[in-house]
Design an enzyme around this catalytic site. Structure first.
Site, PDB file in Angstrom:
ATOM      1  N   PHE A  31       0.862  -1.179   0.000  1.00 56.11           N
ATOM      2  CA  PHE A  31       0.000   0.000   0.000  1.00 56.11           C
ATOM      3  C   PHE A  31       0.905   1.238   0.000  1.00 56.11           C
ATOM      4  O   PHE A  31       1.847   1.305   0.795  1.00 56.11           O
ATOM      5  CB  PHE A  31      -0.876  -0.035   1.246  1.00 56.11           C
ATOM      6  CG  PHE A  31      -1.972   0.979   1.244  1.00 56.11           C
ATOM      7  CD1 PHE A  31      -3.110   0.788   0.480  1.00 56.11           C
ATOM      8  CD2 PHE A  31      -1.867   2.126   2.016  1.00 56.11           C
ATOM      9  CE1 PHE A  31      -4.140   1.729   0.489  1.00 56.11           C
ATOM     10  CE2 PHE A  31      -2.889   3.066   2.028  1.00 56.11           C
ATOM     11  CZ  PHE A  31      -4.029   2.867   1.259  1.00 56.11           C
ATOM     12  N   ASP A  83       2.452  -6.108   7.665  1.00 59.25           N
ATOM     13  CA  ASP A  83       1.264  -5.270   7.743  1.00 59.25           C
ATOM     14  C   ASP A  83       0.057  -6.175   7.494  1.00 59.25           C
ATOM     15  O   ASP A  83      -0.041  -6.803   6.432  1.00 59.25           O
ATOM     16  CB  ASP A  83       1.346  -4.149   6.703  1.00 59.25           C
ATOM     17  CG  ASP A  83       0.221  -3.147   6.877  1.00 59.25           C
ATOM     18  OD1 ASP A  83      -0.884  -3.561   7.287  1.00 59.25           O
ATOM     19  OD2 ASP A  83       0.438  -1.953   6.604  1.00 59.25           O
ATOM     20  N   TYR A 140     -10.516  -0.757  10.942  1.00 48.89           N
ATOM     21  CA  TYR A 140     -11.763  -0.291  10.313  1.00 48.89           C
ATOM     22  C   TYR A 140     -12.106  -1.085   9.069  1.00 48.89           C
ATOM     23  O   TYR A 140     -13.124  -0.830   8.448  1.00 48.89           O
ATOM     24  CB  TYR A 140     -11.681   1.210   9.969  1.00 48.89           C
ATOM     25  CG  TYR A 140     -10.438   1.624   9.216  1.00 48.89           C
ATOM     26  CD1 TYR A 140     -10.335   1.414   7.855  1.00 48.89           C
ATOM     27  CD2 TYR A 140      -9.368   2.223   9.877  1.00 48.89           C
ATOM     28  CE1 TYR A 140      -9.193   1.780   7.169  1.00 48.89           C
ATOM     29  CE2 TYR A 140      -8.227   2.588   9.205  1.00 48.89           C
ATOM     30  CZ  TYR A 140      -8.142   2.368   7.843  1.00 48.89           C
ATOM     31  OH  TYR A 140      -7.001   2.721   7.182  1.00 48.89           O
ATOM     32  N   LYS A 141     -11.236  -2.046   8.692  1.00 47.14           N
ATOM     33  CA  LYS A 141     -11.540  -2.868   7.519  1.00 47.14           C
ATOM     34  C   LYS A 141     -12.335  -4.094   7.986  1.00 47.14           C
ATOM     35  O   LYS A 141     -13.471  -3.945   8.401  1.00 47.14           O
ATOM     36  CB  LYS A 141     -10.242  -3.198   6.790  1.00 47.14           C
ATOM     37  CG  LYS A 141      -9.624  -1.931   6.178  1.00 47.14           C
ATOM     38  CD  LYS A 141      -8.245  -2.104   5.559  1.00 47.14           C
ATOM     39  CE  LYS A 141      -7.766  -0.756   5.000  1.00 47.14           C
ATOM     40  NZ  LYS A 141      -6.331  -0.741   4.711  1.00 47.14           N
ATOM     41  N   ARG A 169     -12.986  -4.049  -7.424  1.00 48.44           N
ATOM     42  CA  ARG A 169     -12.546  -4.893  -6.308  1.00 48.44           C
ATOM     43  C   ARG A 169     -13.739  -5.238  -5.408  1.00 48.44           C
ATOM     44  O   ARG A 169     -14.586  -4.381  -5.146  1.00 48.44           O
ATOM     45  CB  ARG A 169     -11.497  -4.109  -5.513  1.00 48.44           C
ATOM     46  CG  ARG A 169     -10.886  -4.848  -4.348  1.00 48.44           C
ATOM     47  CD  ARG A 169      -9.803  -4.018  -3.713  1.00 48.44           C
ATOM     48  NE  ARG A 169     -10.361  -2.900  -2.940  1.00 48.44           N
ATOM     49  CZ  ARG A 169      -9.703  -2.254  -1.974  1.00 48.44           C
ATOM     50  NH1 ARG A 169      -8.454  -2.585  -1.673  1.00 48.44           N
ATOM     51  NH2 ARG A 169     -10.272  -1.262  -1.323  1.00 48.44           N
TER      52      ARG A 169
HETATM   53  C1  PLP Z   1      -5.706   0.617   4.646  1.00 46.67           C
HETATM   54  C2  PLP Z   1      -4.220   0.593   4.685  1.00 46.67           C
HETATM   55  C3  PLP Z   1      -3.484   1.673   5.228  1.00 46.67           C
HETATM   56  C4  PLP Z   1      -4.182   2.929   5.701  1.00 46.67           C
HETATM   57  O1  PLP Z   1      -3.429   3.592   6.657  1.00 46.67           O
HETATM   58  P1  PLP Z   1      -4.132   4.670   7.624  1.00 46.67           P
HETATM   59  O2  PLP Z   1      -3.009   5.364   8.271  1.00 46.67           O
HETATM   60  O3  PLP Z   1      -4.999   3.893   8.578  1.00 46.67           O
HETATM   61  O4  PLP Z   1      -4.959   5.559   6.770  1.00 46.67           O
HETATM   62  C5  PLP Z   1      -2.120   1.548   5.308  1.00 46.67           C
HETATM   63  N1  PLP Z   1      -1.475   0.438   4.871  1.00 46.67           N
HETATM   64  C6  PLP Z   1      -2.145  -0.605   4.340  1.00 46.67           C
HETATM   65  C7  PLP Z   1      -1.404  -1.817   3.880  1.00 46.67           C
HETATM   66  C8  PLP Z   1      -3.529  -0.542   4.208  1.00 46.67           C
HETATM   67  O5  PLP Z   1      -4.189  -1.551   3.652  1.00 46.67           O
END
Ligand code: PLP
Length: 392
Positions: free
Chosen positions: A108, A179, A204-205, A351
């Protein structure tokens, strides 16, 4: 499995729980209690009398139990981007003589951005080495300080082999950060068995903690007291209310805390986690595979112009599936208009998340029918589906 515990609007098939989980029905009551009975009635005494101050570690243990983390090795706070930064800074300190951070281009972007920012700030000649996901193993070499990967690719759902990569890295003295943003609540994870030093993730996911819910960080128990926190905020101090002028880290995982915890978000998350009571992750995983396989075969049968962009072998993907789709943005807008909520990821992916807690095979069949109709009748061509919003 638990559909009646969620508030999902009538007529909506929600296939975006991988991005923002829906509202568990227990959350509004709990939030109202926290607001009225705690904040309203107790005022500042809530920090002690309502147990607010311990929420980050108490919830950390609840989430840790789902992920094979020992009690006292997970704490909640901040957002995932911040937790990535903390973990990477700590990991680099454990390997001070090496200069390479290895990651992949399926990560990400925020994880890579945070790494770039940290390395720039350190200004010690570190390199962020970003390789193809299937080339990670061969790039694990003895000059690598830290291997920082997202377990499940946010776009394709491709899942790394956590055990094999962790072992390969540790054999060469590389510190490992996983992660788990798209893993926690989606697939079985056993951090203890993996032996990895760090894990981070968001709530939150798949954990349904609500927009802006706090992130978590795991540190392998034997390392916690060796961590020198980079974000040395007062609530990670050994004695925050002594107000000493110098920083001394707290014993244990509390040292990964930074500042005041978001109590309302934590209360929402606490209530949301009740949904998981009695859920077997193995059963959830096999249900999720059954749903995604059903969806893929339906889409391939009825939508010949869409190409699967996720691994075909369900053991190699997490709990989301993507298709390459020309005009994907408009197609997704049309889908949402017709009640099937997924999302679009640039440049051309549509997705879909598979969350057996509140999706069943009937939902999947209906979603396939609607998608097939949109493609067959070109419903996506309507002008109202062409304008992009800020959040896709
Ligand atoms: C959703 C996601 C994020 C989002 O980070 P926030 O700081 O919570 O906005 C970061 N890394 C990954 C791999 C994600 O899937």
């Amino acid at each position: 499995m638990k559909k009646d515990l969620f508030q999902i609007p009538d007529g909506v098939i929600y296939m975006d729980g991988n991005s923002l989980g829906p509202l568990p029905k227990s959350v509004p009551t709990r939030l109202s209690q926290t607001v009225h009975d705690e904040w309203g009635a107790m005022l500042i005494k809530g920090w002690n009398d309502a147990g607010w101050m311990d929420m980050p570690t108490r919830l950390g243990d609840r989430i840790g139990a789902m992920l094979g983390c020992a009690n006292g090795s997970v704490v909640l706070g901040d957002t995932l981007s911040i937790k990535v930064y903390q973990a990477l800074a700590a990991a680099l300190n454990l390997n001070p003589d090496r200069r390479v951070v290895l990651s992949d281009n399926g990560n990400f972007p925020s994880d890579l951005y945070m790494a770039q920012g940290l390395l720039n700030t350190l200004n010690r000649g570190h390199e962020l080495r970003v390789v193809d996901p299937d080339k990670v193993l061969e790039h694990i070499t003895s000059d690598v300080a830290v291997l920082m990967l997202t377990h499940i690719d946010y776009r394709s759902g491709r899942m790394h082999d956590m055990l094999a990569l962790t072992k390969a890295a540790q054999d060469l003295g590389v510190v490992v950060i996983w992660d788990l943003a798209h893993s926690a609540g989606a697939v079985p994870v056993d951090m203890g068995a993996s032996g990895a030093e760090f894990a981070v993730g968001c709530t939150y996911k798949y954990l349904n903690g609500g927009p802006g819910a706090p992130a978590f960080i795991y540190v392998r128990p034997d390392l916690i007291d060796r961590i020198d926190p980079s974000l040395s905020g007062w609530l990670g101090h050994d004695a925050p209310f002594a107000f000493e002028l110098g920083y001394r880290p707290a014993g244990g995982i509390d040292r990964m805390r930074v500042g005041t915890p978001p109590i309302l978000q934590m209360a929402a998350l606490d209530a949301a986690l009740d949904v998981w009571d009695g859920v077997s992750m193995d059963e959830l995983r096999s249900n999720s595979i059954a749903l995604s396989e059903r969806f893929i075969s339906g889409v391939e049968q009825h939508c010949p112009t869409l190409t699967l962009a996720s691994p075909r072998d369900p053991q190699l993907r997490g709990s989301q599936v993507s298709f390459q789709c020309e005009n994907g943005y408009a197609v997704m807008q049309a889908l949402i208009h017709h009640g099937v909520v997924g999302d679009f990821r640039a440049p051309d992916l549509i997705r879909f998340g598979f969350t057996p807690l509140y999706l069943d095979s009937g939902d999947i069949d209906q979603a396939v029918d609607i998608l097939a109709r949109i493609m067959r009748d070109n419903l996506w061509q309507d002008a109202k589906f062409q304008t992009r919003s800020a959040v896709t």
